[in-house]
Design an enzyme around this catalytic site. Structure first.
Site, PDB file in Angstrom:
ATOM      1  N   GLY A 236       1.119 -17.230  -4.381  1.00 24.03           N
ATOM      2  CA  GLY A 236       1.142 -16.867  -5.787  1.00 24.03           C
ATOM      3  C   GLY A 236       1.874 -15.900  -6.346  1.00 24.03           C
ATOM      4  O   GLY A 236       3.092 -15.377  -6.035  1.00 24.03           O
ATOM      5  N   TYR A 378     -15.371 -11.328 -14.079  1.00 17.92           N
ATOM      6  CA  TYR A 378     -13.858 -11.207 -13.959  1.00 17.92           C
ATOM      7  C   TYR A 378     -13.378 -10.348 -15.007  1.00 17.92           C
ATOM      8  O   TYR A 378     -12.432  -9.363 -14.906  1.00 17.92           O
ATOM      9  CB  TYR A 378     -13.061 -12.862 -14.037  1.00 17.92           C
ATOM     10  CG  TYR A 378     -11.629 -12.794 -13.770  1.00 17.92           C
ATOM     11  CD1 TYR A 378     -11.288 -12.469 -12.684  1.00 17.92           C
ATOM     12  CD2 TYR A 378     -10.730 -12.945 -14.769  1.00 17.92           C
ATOM     13  CE1 TYR A 378      -9.691 -12.702 -12.321  1.00 17.92           C
ATOM     14  CE2 TYR A 378      -9.606 -13.010 -14.618  1.00 17.92           C
ATOM     15  CZ  TYR A 378      -8.842 -12.834 -13.550  1.00 17.92           C
ATOM     16  OH  TYR A 378      -7.616 -12.931 -13.172  1.00 17.92           O
TER      17      TYR A 378
END
Ligand code: NAD
Length: 472
Positions: A236, A378
């Protein structure tokens, strides 16, 4: 680096770019995301000439006889053609318009800026750039000047939303004492193809010592000799970051969990760097990182080419609505995304490794900054990263180092491939650039922050989000 798995491919964008799909989308007024101009070795800085405008009733901060001249010479020094707009051939397209608005201080200056920008915007080509350089509101001499400095943000963010064909608009704000030397690196990044997915952003530039102004190209790659630690580098955004940092000259230490060591080795081999299999949350992770750097890479106390760049990219999600978020999900996300960067950085500081020219780059998220349903843990961690770099930067200043963060929006990776398809479409299409970013877009921004020419960029959180509708 782009993954070719279906989850990370934007099939809609592919379908509406050519042939019947394009015709249908045009007829129905559907978004037709442009192919963005991205960095390629050897390509010119810009796809067309750049027009430099000057507006404002006060003198420009650039101490040259001709206001805006300093910006034009920075651009010319990097190979841009700064021909006047009336010398463009009929139908010729501008690669960029750069506005020196550092003298904007009275209300009427905003209208003057808009009226000067309008005709230039009409002549922008695909993936063109608008960059306005203005004063910092906090440093304005009076309330009207502060209002006007802030007003520039409204103009730039709106222009970003109006531009099409992959063009972007961004604002650089000069803090007191900052001039051409500090603005050169940020300006060249924002006009370049490297900033393809940075749109609608405001970046403050502070005064910094020892910058030459960028009018002359550096002798070698900007990160030559630097050592760059990238966490979460097995795939990623982390893998792309390792690759771009290596392309820019850094020796890379790629870090990821032992379970990902196969992919980690692939990253390390691709960039001719080191692999360090390490869970960043492990109790001994700070000690092991410091030992690895000392044993394998020698003296990293700076100055110049022995400087350390640390990119805290490793990150995880454990999404649930707040009412269903258990302690394990809170602890896991806060542990990887926030506590680990703090602990690792504290250990590097204690070991004296964050010296002259060092860079700490955190990875935040637009979801974190704006809040996102199902992501309280998050968002806490990613908004926390933004707060952390702002507070850390002044601590690093004494050592000659900086701390900043990037905040990616929707980027096509395995992390976002797990998002339900409809939400994925929404994430892509609601950005001004009408598409998701690629890992390389975040990587280019990280690498720019790591470069010596970014010494004036301090404690900033730069979104790499294509001007996402939410959290931009
Ligand atoms: P990804 O899941 O594809 O990769 C994350 C990497 O981090 C993986 O290789 C994983 O093994 C590693 N990692 C996880 N926990 C670790 C630990 N404890 N120690 C060491 N390594 C660990 O994610 P990505 O999409 O490439 O995201 C990279 C960063 O960007 C993350 O911090 C993420 O929160 C952030 N981000 C991503 C997006 C997006 O759209 N993809 C958007 C905003 C922010």
């Amino acid at each position: 680096m782009t993954s070719a798995t279906s989850g990370t491919r934007d099939l809609y964008a592919e379908a509406v770019r050519t042939g019947p799909g394009a015709a249908l989308a045009k007829r129905l007024g559907l978004p037709r995301p442009a192919v963005l101009r991205r960095h390629a070795d050897g390509q010119p800085l810009l796809a067309g000439p750049v027009l430099v405008l000057t507006t404002g009733s006060e003198p420009s901060v650039f101490s040259t006889r001709e206001a805006g001249g300093a910006l034009a010479s920075v651009l010319r020094g990097a190979g841009a053609d700064t021909a006047p707009v009336d010398s463009l051939e009929a139908g010729g397209r501008l690669g960029a318009v750069v506005v020196d608005a550092t003298g904007a201080a009275r209300t009427g200056d905003l209208a003057a800026l808009g009226l000067a920008l309008g005709p230039a915007v009409r002549r922008l080509g695909p993936s063109a750039r608008v960059v306005v350089v203005g004063p910092a509101p906090a440093a304005a001499g009076d309330p009207e000047a502060a209002a006007v400095a802030q007003g520039l943000e409204g103009v730039v963010r709106t222009v970003g939303k109006e531009l099409r064909a992959g063009a972007t608009a961004n604002l650089l704000r000069l803090a007191p004492g900052a001039g051409a030397a500090e603005v050169a690196g940020p300006l060249l990044f924002l006009v370049s193809a490297r900033s393809a997915f940075v749109d609608g952003q405001v970046v403050e530039v502070a005064a910094a010592e020892g910058l030459s102004g960028g009018a002359t190209a550096p002798a070698g790659p900007p990160l030559e000799g630097a050592v760059a630690v990238v966490t979460g580098a097995a795939r990623g955004i982390g893998r792309a970051t390792a690759q771009v940092l290596a392309r820019q000259g850094a020796r890379v230490v790629a870090v990821d969990v032992p379970a990902a060591s196969g992919d980690l080795a692939a990253t390390a081999n691709a960039v001719r760097g080191h692999a360090l299999a390490l869970d960043v949350t492990a109790p001994d992770a700070p000690r092991r990182l410091v030992e690895h750097l000392r044993e394998r890479l020698g003296d990293l106390r700076g100055p110049g080419d022995r400087r350390l760049v640390v990119v805290h990219n490793a990150g995880i999600t454990r999404d649930r609505l707040l009412v269903n978020l258990d302690a394990a999900r809170w602890d896991a996300v806060l542990g990887v995304n926030l506590a680990a960067p703090l602990r690792l950085t504290a250990a590097l500081l204690d070991a004296g490794l964050l010296g002259e020219g060092a860079r700490v780059v955190g990875v935040s998220s637009t979801s974190g900054l704006a809040g996102n349903r199902g992501q309280a843990n998050y968002a806490a961690s990613k908004a926390g990263v933004a707060g952390w770099v702002r507070a850390l930067d002044p601590q690093l200043a004494a050592a000659g180092a900086t701390a900043n963060a990037v905040a990616p929006g929707f980027v096509e990776t395995e992390m976002t491939a797990r998002i339900p398809p409809l939400l994925r479409q929404l994430g892509r299409r609601t950005a001004s650039l009408q598409q998701g970013g690629r890992p390389v877009d975040v990587a280019e921004t990280v690498a720019w922050l790591a470069e010596p020419a970014s010494a004036g960029v301090r404690g900033q959180v730069v979104r790499v989000c294509g001007q996402a509708l939410v959290g931009a």
